[in-house]
Enzyme design. Structure first.
Site, mmCIF file in Angstrom:
data_model
loop_
_atom_site.group_PDB
_atom_site.id
_atom_site.type_symbol
_atom_site.label_atom_id
_atom_site.label_comp_id
_atom_site.label_asym_id
_atom_site.label_seq_id
_atom_site.Cartn_x
_atom_site.Cartn_y
_atom_site.Cartn_z
ATOM 1 N N GLU A 100 15.659 7.939 -8.223
ATOM 2 C CA GLU A 100 15.928 7.535 -6.837
ATOM 3 C C GLU A 100 17.257 8.154 -6.379
ATOM 4 O OE1 GLU A 100 14.213 4.703 -5.270
ATOM 5 O OE2 GLU A 100 12.783 4.680 -6.923
ATOM 6 N N LYS B 217 11.765 -4.480 -18.361
ATOM 7 C CA LYS B 217 10.582 -4.296 -19.220
ATOM 8 C C LYS B 217 10.795 -4.936 -20.593
ATOM 9 C CE LYS B 217 9.273 -0.283 -16.570
ATOM 10 N NZ LYS B 217 9.541 1.142 -16.350
ATOM 11 N N ALA C 84 2.850 3.906 -3.158
ATOM 12 C CA ALA C 84 2.353 4.833 -4.177
ATOM 13 C C ALA C 84 1.276 4.180 -5.045
ATOM 14 C CB ALA C 84 3.522 5.307 -5.041
ATOM 15 N N GLY D 231 11.921 14.028 -7.887
ATOM 16 C CA GLY D 231 11.371 12.733 -7.490
ATOM 17 C C GLY D 231 11.269 11.742 -8.637
ATOM 18 N N ASP E 125 16.145 -1.104 -15.243
ATOM 19 C CA ASP E 125 14.679 -1.053 -15.215
ATOM 20 C C ASP E 125 14.126 -1.310 -16.629
ATOM 21 O OD1 ASP E 125 11.977 -0.081 -14.055
ATOM 22 O OD2 ASP E 125 12.309 1.309 -15.721
ATOM 23 N N GLU F 194 -0.803 -5.656 -16.784
ATOM 24 C CA GLU F 194 -0.744 -4.441 -17.599
ATOM 25 C C GLU F 194 0.179 -3.378 -17.015
ATOM 26 O OE1 GLU F 194 -2.514 -3.789 -20.784
ATOM 27 O OE2 GLU F 194 -0.711 -2.584 -20.560
ATOM 28 N N PHE G 252 0.853 -1.193 0.000
ATOM 29 C CA PHE G 252 0.000 0.000 0.000
ATOM 30 C C PHE G 252 0.885 1.237 0.000
ATOM 31 C CE2 PHE G 252 -3.472 2.732 1.865
ATOM 32 C CZ PHE G 252 -4.317 2.605 0.776
ATOM 33 N N VAL H 71 4.534 -2.544 -17.677
ATOM 34 C CA VAL H 71 5.195 -1.777 -18.743
ATOM 35 C C VAL H 71 4.287 -0.592 -19.079
ATOM 36 C CG1 VAL H 71 6.083 -1.824 -21.111
ATOM 37 C CG2 VAL H 71 6.207 -3.891 -19.699
ATOM 38 N N LYS I 296 7.254 -5.844 -11.709
ATOM 39 C CA LYS I 296 8.030 -6.316 -12.871
ATOM 40 C C LYS I 296 8.757 -7.628 -12.607
ATOM 41 C CE LYS I 296 9.997 -2.217 -12.951
ATOM 42 N NZ LYS I 296 8.998 -1.370 -12.303
HETATM 43 N N1 NAP Z 1 5.360 3.858 -8.655
HETATM 44 C C1 NAP Z 1 5.197 3.697 -9.969
HETATM 45 O O1 NAP Z 1 5.009 4.656 -10.714
HETATM 46 C C2 NAP Z 1 5.211 2.306 -10.551
HETATM 47 C C3 NAP Z 1 4.973 2.138 -11.928
HETATM 48 C C4 NAP Z 1 4.916 0.847 -12.466
HETATM 49 C C5 NAP Z 1 5.132 -0.243 -11.645
HETATM 50 N N2 NAP Z 1 5.402 -0.052 -10.324
HETATM 51 C C6 NAP Z 1 5.628 -1.226 -9.468
HETATM 52 O O2 NAP Z 1 4.553 -1.308 -8.525
HETATM 53 C C7 NAP Z 1 5.042 -1.879 -7.309
HETATM 54 C C8 NAP Z 1 4.726 -0.937 -6.157
HETATM 55 O O3 NAP Z 1 5.396 0.280 -6.375
HETATM 56 P P1 NAP Z 1 5.222 1.519 -5.389
HETATM 57 O O4 NAP Z 1 5.783 2.689 -6.097
HETATM 58 O O5 NAP Z 1 3.833 1.551 -4.864
HETATM 59 O O6 NAP Z 1 6.217 1.091 -4.188
HETATM 60 P P2 NAP Z 1 6.281 1.705 -2.733
HETATM 61 O O7 NAP Z 1 5.688 3.068 -2.710
HETATM 62 O O8 NAP Z 1 7.653 1.490 -2.261
HETATM 63 O O9 NAP Z 1 5.283 0.767 -1.865
HETATM 64 C C9 NAP Z 1 5.561 -0.588 -1.662
HETATM 65 C C10 NAP Z 1 4.532 -1.161 -0.691
HETATM 66 O O10 NAP Z 1 4.788 -2.551 -0.543
HETATM 67 C C11 NAP Z 1 4.977 -2.845 0.848
HETATM 68 N N3 NAP Z 1 5.941 -3.926 0.993
HETATM 69 C C12 NAP Z 1 7.275 -3.857 1.088
HETATM 70 N N4 NAP Z 1 7.797 -5.083 1.173
HETATM 71 C C13 NAP Z 1 6.749 -5.931 1.180
HETATM 72 C C14 NAP Z 1 6.624 -7.305 1.285
HETATM 73 N N5 NAP Z 1 7.692 -8.093 1.415
HETATM 74 N N6 NAP Z 1 5.387 -7.847 1.251
HETATM 75 C C15 NAP Z 1 4.291 -7.077 1.100
HETATM 76 N N7 NAP Z 1 4.339 -5.754 0.999
HETATM 77 C C16 NAP Z 1 5.559 -5.193 1.047
HETATM 78 C C17 NAP Z 1 5.445 -1.565 1.466
HETATM 79 O O11 NAP Z 1 5.174 -1.603 2.870
HETATM 80 P P3 NAP Z 1 5.855 -0.522 3.840
HETATM 81 O O12 NAP Z 1 5.165 0.748 3.519
HETATM 82 O O13 NAP Z 1 5.549 -1.043 5.187
HETATM 83 O O14 NAP Z 1 7.307 -0.506 3.497
HETATM 84 C C18 NAP Z 1 4.583 -0.560 0.709
HETATM 85 O O15 NAP Z 1 3.279 -0.552 1.246
HETATM 86 C C19 NAP Z 1 6.545 -2.126 -7.504
HETATM 87 O O16 NAP Z 1 6.736 -3.457 -7.889
HETATM 88 C C20 NAP Z 1 6.885 -1.174 -8.645
HETATM 89 O O17 NAP Z 1 8.010 -1.599 -9.398
HETATM 90 C C21 NAP Z 1 5.448 1.193 -9.750
#
Ligand code: NAP
Length: 344
Positions: free
Chosen positions: A213, A228, A16, A210, A224, A153, A14, A156, A129
């Protein structure tokens, strides 16, 4: 619309993306329910450090979003401290919405979560991914065996429908090649370097905004994009490649002089993820590439992503849109659930 189908959802992660998904349900859930005939009901949420929650009566997305602002889900009704795997094993749900962090080396622990959910007969939709790049064939086979849906979906181009376009709308075509700008951070940096700025200057700005990283290696070294490319190769061209088969280089060696030289020749540098058929083989590569400014991918500026798909019956089809962002990626997960609903 009468007789809405209810889907009980467990969100794994939970951050972004999970929050973007919840925002869509909070703000657009009623419209989606009316138009699509589905009610998307969150019943469980797992995080790594902010607690888990399970309420079979449903958890209002607004309450979840308010709670996470306080840093924890532990004050919600049904809150519990447990491992995400325990939650998957014990709650009643129909769909796992998987949005935990990506690991492109091991694809864990997300692959284990997805496998466990599929074994329970749940549908799975994911933006992750790692499992998609490294374990797609196995997970899709398990989903097929269980008669459930495995949606990817968001892996990528976030919610921009690249996978669905290729798999469904272009189903009758033979795809011979895909070339994409699939990493917004590096495309932003290359676009800024066209103003005469240095690599270090635009990297610092991308970090301030932002987009990049603190450790930008995954973006600027092309890893990355390689993940993809692997997804495009394995899902769309059925290649069965592993990550080490993707020839990968990034943008770290692009100098302002190289950008000026390309411009003088009517070209632009782009980090291109490319997969293509070569005889019986499929090859995959990520490399900074000079494209003529007339090429559809050359005009894609800033953090925007694009994919150019070469087909036998249509020639080149180019898709341009968002490549990241919480709501854009949350939408990918919504669109996968709506796709599974249409199939049911
Ligand atoms: N952000 C983007 O724009 C984007 C775009 C495409 C794909 N994605 C993919 O979508 C996924 C989520 O991205 P995000 O940006 O939302 O990441 P994020 O903001 O870092 O959030 C990750 C979430 O997963 C939780 N978490 C961490 N380790 C875990 C585990 N072992 N088991 C279950 N939950 C766990 C975290 O909990 P805590 O808060 O307690 O640490 C947090 O709630 C990633 O795989 C990312 O590559 C992201």
């Amino acid at each position: 619309m009468a007789n809405k189908t209810i889907y009980r959802l467990m969100l794994n992660g939970f951050g972004a993306v999970g929050q973007g998904f919840a925002q869509i349900l909070r703000d657009q859930g009623e419209r989606i329910a009316q138009r699509e005939g589905v009610e998307l009901q969150i019943v469980a949420v797992a995080t790594r450090s902010r607690g888990c929650v399970y309420n079979p009566a449903g958890i209002a997305p607004a309450a979840l979003l308010d709670a996470i602002q306080t840093g924890s889900l532990r004050d919600l009704e049904g809150a519990r401290d447990c491992d995400p795997a325990e939650l998957i094993a014990s709650v009643e749900a129909d769909v796992l919405v998987e949005a935990s962090p990506t690991n492109l080396q091991t694809a864990e622990p997300a692959t284990s979560y997805i496998r466990a959910a599929l074994e329970r007969g749940w549908h799975v939709v994911t933006a992750n991914k790692g499992p998609t790049a490294l374990r797609y064939t196995e997970l899709k086979a398990l989903a097929d065996q269980k008669g459930v849906f495995f949606g990817i979906e968001g892996t990528v181009m976030s919610g921009t429908p690249s996978i669905r376009l290729a798999l469904e709308a272009l189903a009758g075509c033979e795809i011979s090649e895909l070339r994409g700008i699939v990493n917004g951070t590096t495309n932003y940096m290359l676009t800024q370097m066209e103003q005469g700025r240095t690599y270090d200057d635009v990297l610092a700005e991308a970090q301030r905004l932002g987009y990049a990283e603190t450790d930008p290696t995954g973006d600027v070294e092309g890893h990355d994009a390689a993940g993809k490319a692997l997804i495009l190769a394995n899902v769309l061209l059925n290649a069965g490649l592993t990550l080490d088969a993707v020839e990968c280089s990034g943008i770290t060696k692009i100098t302002p002089e190289a950008v000026t030289e390309a411009a003088a020749a009517g070209e632009r540098w782009k980090l291109i993820a490319r997969v293509w058929r070569e005889g019986e083989q499929v090859r995959a590569q990520v490399a900074a590439t000079r494209l003529p400014v007339s090429h559809p991918l050359a005009g894609v500026a800033g953090v925007t992503n694009a994919l150019c798909i070469t087909t036998d019956l249509l020639g080149d089809v180019t898709l341009i849109g968002a490549g990241a962002g919480s709501v854009a990626t949350g939408f990918a997960l919504v669109s996968d659930i709506l796709a599974l609903h249409r199939l049911s």
